[in-house]
Design a protein around this motif. Structure first.
Motif, mmCIF file in Angstrom:
data_model
loop_
_atom_site.group_PDB
_atom_site.id
_atom_site.type_symbol
_atom_site.label_atom_id
_atom_site.label_comp_id
_atom_site.label_asym_id
_atom_site.label_seq_id
_atom_site.Cartn_x
_atom_site.Cartn_y
_atom_site.Cartn_z
ATOM 1 N N THR A 1 39.769 35.775 31.789
ATOM 2 C CA THR A 1 38.540 36.205 32.458
ATOM 3 C C THR A 1 38.242 35.299 33.649
ATOM 4 O OG1 THR A 1 37.264 34.891 30.883
ATOM 5 C CG2 THR A 1 37.531 37.240 30.405
ATOM 6 N N ASP B 1 40.636 40.138 32.480
ATOM 7 C CA ASP B 1 39.996 40.752 33.645
ATOM 8 C C ASP B 1 41.074 41.041 34.695
ATOM 9 O OD1 ASP B 1 38.472 41.518 35.816
ATOM 10 O OD2 ASP B 1 36.850 40.120 35.357
ATOM 11 N N ASN C 1 37.189 45.525 31.546
ATOM 12 C CA ASN C 1 36.296 46.261 32.448
ATOM 13 C C ASN C 1 36.507 47.771 32.329
ATOM 14 O OD1 ASN C 1 35.209 43.899 34.042
ATOM 15 N ND2 ASN C 1 37.395 43.631 34.415
ATOM 16 N N TYR D 1 37.889 50.730 37.824
ATOM 17 C CA TYR D 1 37.912 49.637 38.801
ATOM 18 C C TYR D 1 39.326 49.057 38.927
ATOM 19 C CZ TYR D 1 32.834 49.870 38.292
ATOM 20 O OH TYR D 1 31.528 50.308 38.256
#
Length: 376
Positions: A260, A286, A316, A320
């Motif tokens: 992350t 991430d 997420n 995206y």
């Protein structure tokens, strides 16, 4: 079986070892097998110990196993199994002792660690438990990791160099007249005028050679490595491959590990051991952040390859992630998505995400290091 000579004592003893302490009242073990039995009991009787959580009870609800007949300690056991069993068996038993029975003492005690067989499984366990080590133990672990990594690197380097060196540039000519540069087709074609019909042979009065492909081909490779726990094999092979790539004069390498947060280890890329000891396994993932970072450090998009090495299980909204990937592809960079990178090409990843990456134009595959070299 009345005739004693017909009894296969070797197989009977093997069955006794397989059945363990449960069969000791019914099958007598020959003296030569007692040491093996003791070594096996020391590890595998834990399957039935209360401490392991694998307690087993008979019909009278009495606890079975763990008769404390062994006075072995972990250091003595590690030393003993190296003498009693083949190397491959020792590696399996060591791995099970750590992963299944949590004998982390094997990695935190300097004397025990000295006895351990250096191999890929030990390397993975050292990386997993490295934060429990201190002082001389960590230094010894570092030396073990270097030995295993160097062995892996030799194999990978050989495979990779076969791919990157020795390619020929068609329709060229060179004064460097060595066999690997020989243009056989052109040599035959231009000497057909010397063909002898009777002998069915060609007299070659001139040889033609190709020029080696130009030495410097300035490609930039950005390697993004997901350091989640499931990616350990790929983390190891990726860091070693990055160090090999970094020594090729026509490649510029950026190495980034992420969960992350982002850690740019490009300054350490030539030393995979340094990279591996900075990896913190586990935690969230991430991927969007990693892809955005790759966009940020890209200076020549049409000469850039982004390698995303991840199980694609992002924390997420996946939309995206795909958007960031599309930006990289539309900038004319090449995006390779590798859900696994090792010599077994083991894969454990989000297959729907992999299909979507392929759909938007990324190259997606779980491959071996030499296959990746050919791809690049």
């Amino acid at each position: 079986m009345d005739n004693k000579n017909n009894i296969d004592y070797k197989n009977i003893n093997r069955w006794r070892l397989i059945l363990g302490s449960f069969a000791e009242d019914n099958i007598e073990l020959d003296n030569e097998y007692y040491e093996i039995d003791t070594a096996l009991d020391f590890l595998y009787d834990r399957e039935y110990s209360k401490e392991s959580g694998y307690a087993d009870f008979d019909s009278e609800n009495e606890y079975r196993g763990g008769k404390e007949k062994s006075s072995l300690t972990v250091p003595i056991w590690v030393s003993k199994i190296k003498k009693l069993f083949p190397k491959k068996t020792v590696e399996i038993m060591q791995a099970q002792a750590l992963e299944k029975y949590n004998l982390t003492e094997m990695l935190t005690d300097e004397n025990i660690l000295k006895e351990m067989e250096p191999n890929m499984e030990l390397l993975k366990n050292i990386l997993t438990f490295k934060d429990m080590m201190s002082g001389n133990v960590k230094k010894l672990a570092y030396d073990i990791v270097r030995k295993v990594v160097d062995d892996i690197k030799k194999k990978m380097e050989s495979d990779i160099k076969k791919v990157f060196y020795g390619k020929k540039l068609p329709n060229s000519y060179t004064q460097n007249k060595i066999f690997k540069n020989l243009d056989i087709k052109k040599t035959i074609r231009n000497n057909l005028k010397n063909y002898n019909i009777e002998d069915k042979t060609i007299f070659v009065d001139k040889l033609y050679f190709n020029q080696n492909i130009k030495k410097y081909n300035p490609w930039h490779i950005i390697i993004l490595i997901d350091e989640s726990g499931s990616m350990l094999n790929s983390v190891i092979y990726s860091s070693i491959m990055a160090s090999i790539f970094s020594n090729l004069p026509y490649l510029s390498i950026k190495l980034v590990i992420f969960d992350t947060s982002i850690v740019d280890l490009s300054h350490s890329v030539k030393d995979p051991i340094d990279v591996l000891f900075k990896v913190q396994l586990g935690g969230g993932t991430d991927i969007v952040m990693a892809l955005e970072y790759a966009k940020k450090i890209t200076t020549a998009p049409d000469k850039t390859i982004v390698l995303l090495i991840s199980d694609l299980m992002d924390s997420n909204d996946y939309r995206y992630m795909y958007k960031s990937a599309m930006d990289i592809i539309e900038s004319r960079s090449k995006l390779f998505v590798l859900p696994a990178l090792d010599y077994n090409a083991n894969e454990s990843y989000d297959k729907k995400a992999a299909k979507q990456f392929a759909k938007i134009g990324a190259k997606v595959a779980a491959i071996t290091p030499d296959e990746l070299s050919k791809w690049i």
